[in-house]
Structure formats: C-alpha cells, structure tokens
Design a protein around this motif. Structure first.
Motif, PDB file in Angstrom:
ATOM      1  N   SER A   3      -6.816  -1.515   9.033  1.00 38.24           N
ATOM      2  CA  SER A   3      -5.896  -0.590   8.374  1.00 38.24           C
ATOM      3  C   SER A   3      -4.785  -1.430   7.738  1.00 38.24           C
ATOM      4  CB  SER A   3      -5.296   0.389   9.394  1.00 38.24           C
ATOM      5  OG  SER A   3      -4.324   1.211   8.775  1.00 38.24           O
ATOM      6  N   PRO A   4      -4.268  -1.023   6.566  1.00 40.59           N
ATOM      7  CA  PRO A   4      -3.254  -1.840   5.891  1.00 40.59           C
ATOM      8  C   PRO A   4      -2.010  -2.126   6.728  1.00 40.59           C
ATOM      9  CG  PRO A   4      -4.099  -0.159   4.412  1.00 40.59           C
ATOM     10  CD  PRO A   4      -4.649   0.163   5.767  1.00 40.59           C
ATOM     11  N   ASP A   5      -1.704  -1.247   7.688  1.00 39.19           N
ATOM     12  CA  ASP A   5      -0.501  -1.450   8.491  1.00 39.19           C
ATOM     13  C   ASP A   5      -0.760  -2.281   9.752  1.00 39.19           C
ATOM     14  OD1 ASP A   5      -2.049   0.601   9.511  1.00 39.19           O
ATOM     15  OD2 ASP A   5      -0.339   1.768  10.233  1.00 39.19           O
ATOM     16  N   HIS A  38       0.692  -7.170   5.785  1.00 38.51           N
ATOM     17  CA  HIS A  38       0.876  -8.600   6.075  1.00 38.51           C
ATOM     18  C   HIS A  38      -0.484  -9.280   6.229  1.00 38.51           C
ATOM     19  CE1 HIS A  38       5.301  -8.795   6.720  1.00 38.51           C
ATOM     20  NE2 HIS A  38       5.121  -7.479   6.741  1.00 38.51           N
ATOM     21  N   ARG A  39      -0.967  -9.800   5.098  1.00 35.07           N
ATOM     22  CA  ARG A  39      -2.291 -10.413   5.090  1.00 35.07           C
ATOM     23  C   ARG A  39      -2.425 -11.522   4.029  1.00 35.07           C
ATOM     24  NH1 ARG A  39      -5.528  -7.533   1.256  1.00 35.07           N
ATOM     25  NH2 ARG A  39      -4.509  -5.655   0.457  1.00 35.07           N
ATOM     26  N   GLU A  68       0.849  -1.189   0.000  1.00 36.01           N
ATOM     27  CA  GLU A  68       0.000   0.000   0.000  1.00 36.01           C
ATOM     28  C   GLU A  68       0.888   1.243   0.000  1.00 36.01           C
ATOM     29  OE1 GLU A  68      -3.325   0.058  -0.100  1.00 36.01           O
ATOM     30  OE2 GLU A  68      -3.608  -2.125  -0.013  1.00 36.01           O
ATOM     31  N   GLU A  69       0.599   2.166  -0.894  1.00 39.56           N
ATOM     32  CA  GLU A  69       1.457   3.332  -1.119  1.00 39.56           C
ATOM     33  C   GLU A  69       1.775   4.091   0.169  1.00 39.56           C
ATOM     34  OE1 GLU A  69       3.911   5.710  -3.184  1.00 39.56           O
ATOM     35  OE2 GLU A  69       2.783   4.059  -4.088  1.00 39.56           O
ATOM     36  N   ASP A  70       0.773   4.339   0.991  1.00 38.40           N
ATOM     37  CA  ASP A  70       0.983   5.159   2.187  1.00 38.40           C
ATOM     38  C   ASP A  70       1.316   4.340   3.433  1.00 38.40           C
ATOM     39  OD1 ASP A  70       0.423   7.471   0.740  1.00 38.40           O
ATOM     40  OD2 ASP A  70      -1.737   7.282   1.094  1.00 38.40           O
ATOM     41  N   PHE A  78      -9.662  -7.667  13.171  1.00 41.16           N
ATOM     42  CA  PHE A  78     -10.657  -6.802  13.801  1.00 41.16           C
ATOM     43  C   PHE A  78     -12.083  -7.288  13.525  1.00 41.16           C
ATOM     44  CE2 PHE A  78      -7.228  -3.970  14.568  1.00 41.16           C
ATOM     45  CZ  PHE A  78      -7.657  -2.997  15.459  1.00 41.16           C
ATOM     46  N   GLU A  79     -12.310  -7.766  12.298  1.00 41.60           N
ATOM     47  CA  GLU A  79     -13.664  -8.142  11.904  1.00 41.60           C
ATOM     48  C   GLU A  79     -13.869  -9.643  11.744  1.00 41.60           C
ATOM     49  OE1 GLU A  79     -15.658  -5.349   8.987  1.00 41.60           O
ATOM     50  OE2 GLU A  79     -13.543  -4.920   8.568  1.00 41.60           O
TER      51      GLU A  79
END
Length: 307
Positions: A108-110, A84-85, A77-79, A132-133
């Motif tokens: 969140s991607p991080d 890690h998924r 992800e750029e930002d 989380f979900e």
C-alpha cells in the motif's frame, strides 16, 4: 646585592625552559590539523533530497556512503500522501548522489520501506530494505544495486490477514542473507555472487500447529568448506533473530529423506560421524546422552519422542 641578582637571573632561566609535562599543548598548527581530521571522520554534511523519516537513513562512514529511503512529489499518492519508496545512495566525500531507485509500492502506498537496522555494521558491506513482496539491497563495496530479491519458500504460503507477508527483519551471516515475513516464516539468499543472488531453501521445515507458523532449519556454508545450522527465533515482542546451533560445523551437507523434512524431530549426520538432534517445535538443539548418540537414527528419533 650579588646574591639578589643571581637569584633573579636563575628565575629568568627557569621561566625560559620548555614545558615537558605530559599535558603540554601542541603547536597551534598541529591542533588545527588534528581537529580537522576528527571533524572529517565524525561529521557528514550531505542532505539527501526529499522527505526522510526519522531513522530511515544511515551513514556508512568508512565507506563514505549515505543510504536512505525518501519520498517526494514523484511518489505522492492522492489518497495516501507521501510514499516513502525512493532508495538513494550518496557519496559523502563529494556530496554527490550515485544511485536513485524508485521502488514499487510496498503493498500500500502508505507503507514505507525501512532500512534494515541489523545490516548497519560496516562488516556486512550491504544495505537492504525489506518489503511485503521484495527485498532491495545495495552493495556498498561495488557501489551498485543487487538485483531485486523475491522470497522463495519450500511450500505454498497462505495469507492469514492483511498483515501476512509484512517484513520482520533481515540478517546477514557470512554471504547468506536471512529474512522473516509474518505468517510465512523464514527465507534465505546466497549472496556470494552479489550480481546473481540465488534463493537458499531450508534443509527442513516444520509447521507448528499451535501458532500456525513455520520453523525452518537452514544449512549455510561456513569457513573451510564446512556447514553450520541456523534457526529463526521470534521473541514475545515479535523480534526475529537467527541463531546458530551450538555444534561443531559439519564437514558435509547432510542428506535428509524427503519424508523426514517436515518432522518435529530431526537427526543429522555428516561424513565424519558428527551428529545433531533438533527439536523443530522448540526451535532448539537437543543435547543427546553419549550412549544415545551412538545409536542409529531411528532409535534416536524414538528416544526423542519419548522425552
């Protein structure tokens, strides 16, 4: 001269006899075979693809399977950088990947997914990661993924802050997978049919006012068509454990009136006359005096409130 020759001959015979001591070294071929067997059991040379965080992979040696969570360019992800998924499963006997699944972003991607440490014993025969979900699991015996699990609670949950819902641990008791999410409390799934898992709601649930958290009592199937009772326990360091209440398993699932399921004190009864008193605030069983145990439920509840 004859005596000297006899002595030399005797020494020669003794030197030729085999060593029968317990520390005798086996033939070289046996040594090589034994070492190879030990090497096969204790080592694994497969390297999963992508980037794997320290501790986020586990080799189930007796199953011949390596399970890990990784990241690569497909989850970059750029930002945020590497996300890690990626759930990978490898057959370590052939070093062949048998499953790969890109998991949804974990809030969140991080926020990486992590393999549950509590499920790393081979008796569980299941590897899981909690987000989380959702919870994602892999059946190590059938060598296939278990359908995605989404926690279900008895009542509506509200987020307190950005950390609400974050994973706090999983544990498998029999065929029941129990988990805990920050601020939301405990949840459970029946995994007896691993391709059709179902949510298992608590028998009772009490919201503890002082800590704005939930105490949930689960009634889980046990051996011989009996039932046991489990409560989550969160220690001062935020570690969660699910403890079985020390009581003889019930022969039947107790029935609780709907208006009693959110009370601090509970009194449970089974068809064989078994009794169990629980303090949901302290998340513990209450030892009842013999004379109190024989009273009816309302009298026992009155006694508990006075203690």
């Amino acid at each position: 001269m004859k005596k000297l020759l006899a002595s030399v001959f005797l020494l020669f015979l003794l030197s030729c006899e085999p060593d029968t001591s317990p520390h005798q070294t086996p033939p070289s071929s046996d040594v090589d075979t034994t070492a190879a067997m030990v090497e096969e059991v204790q080592t694994m040379d497969c390297t999963p693809a992508g980037e794997v965080l320290e501790g986020n992979q586990h080799w189930f040696a007796d199953k011949g399977l390596l399970v890990c969570i990784s990241a690569d360019s497909s989850t970059y992800e750029e930002d945020f950088g590497m996300s890690h998924r990626i759930l990978q499963v490898w057959d370590t006997r052939q070093c062949e990947q048998i499953h790969q699944q890109i998991l949804p972003i974990n809030n969140s991607p991080d926020f990486p997914y992590y393999l549950s440490e509590n499920l790393r014993d081979t008796a569980a025969a299941v590897a899981c990661c909690q987000g989380f979900e959702y919870i994602f699991c892999f059946d190590l015996n059938a060598k296939r993924p278990i359908p995605r699990l989404e926690p279900v609670w008895s009542s509506e949950r509200a987020s307190v802050d950005a950390q609400s819902g974050s994973p706090m641990g999983l544990q498998l008791l029999g065929e029941v997978l129990l988990g805990y999410a920050r601020d939301f409390g405990a949840f459970a799934f029946d995994l007896s049919d691993r391709q059709a898992p179902s949510p298992l709601l608590p028998l009772a649930e009490y919201q503890i006012p002082e800590v704005e958290d939930y105490s949930s009592l689960f009634c889980i199937p046990s051996k011989g068509n009996t039932y046991e009772f489990v409560l989550p326990e969160v220690d001062d360091e935020g570690q969660v454990k699910f403890k079985k209440l020390s009581t003889k398993p019930f022969s039947s699932r107790p029935a609780l009136p709907a208006n009693a399921r959110n009370n601090r004190f509970l009194v449970l009864s089974d068809e064989d006359g078994g009794r169990l008193a629980v303090d949901m605030k302290k998340q513990a069983m209450v030892d009842l005096p013999a004379k109190v145990m024989k009273r009816d439920v309302q009298d026992i509840l009155d006694w508990l409130k006075q203690q």
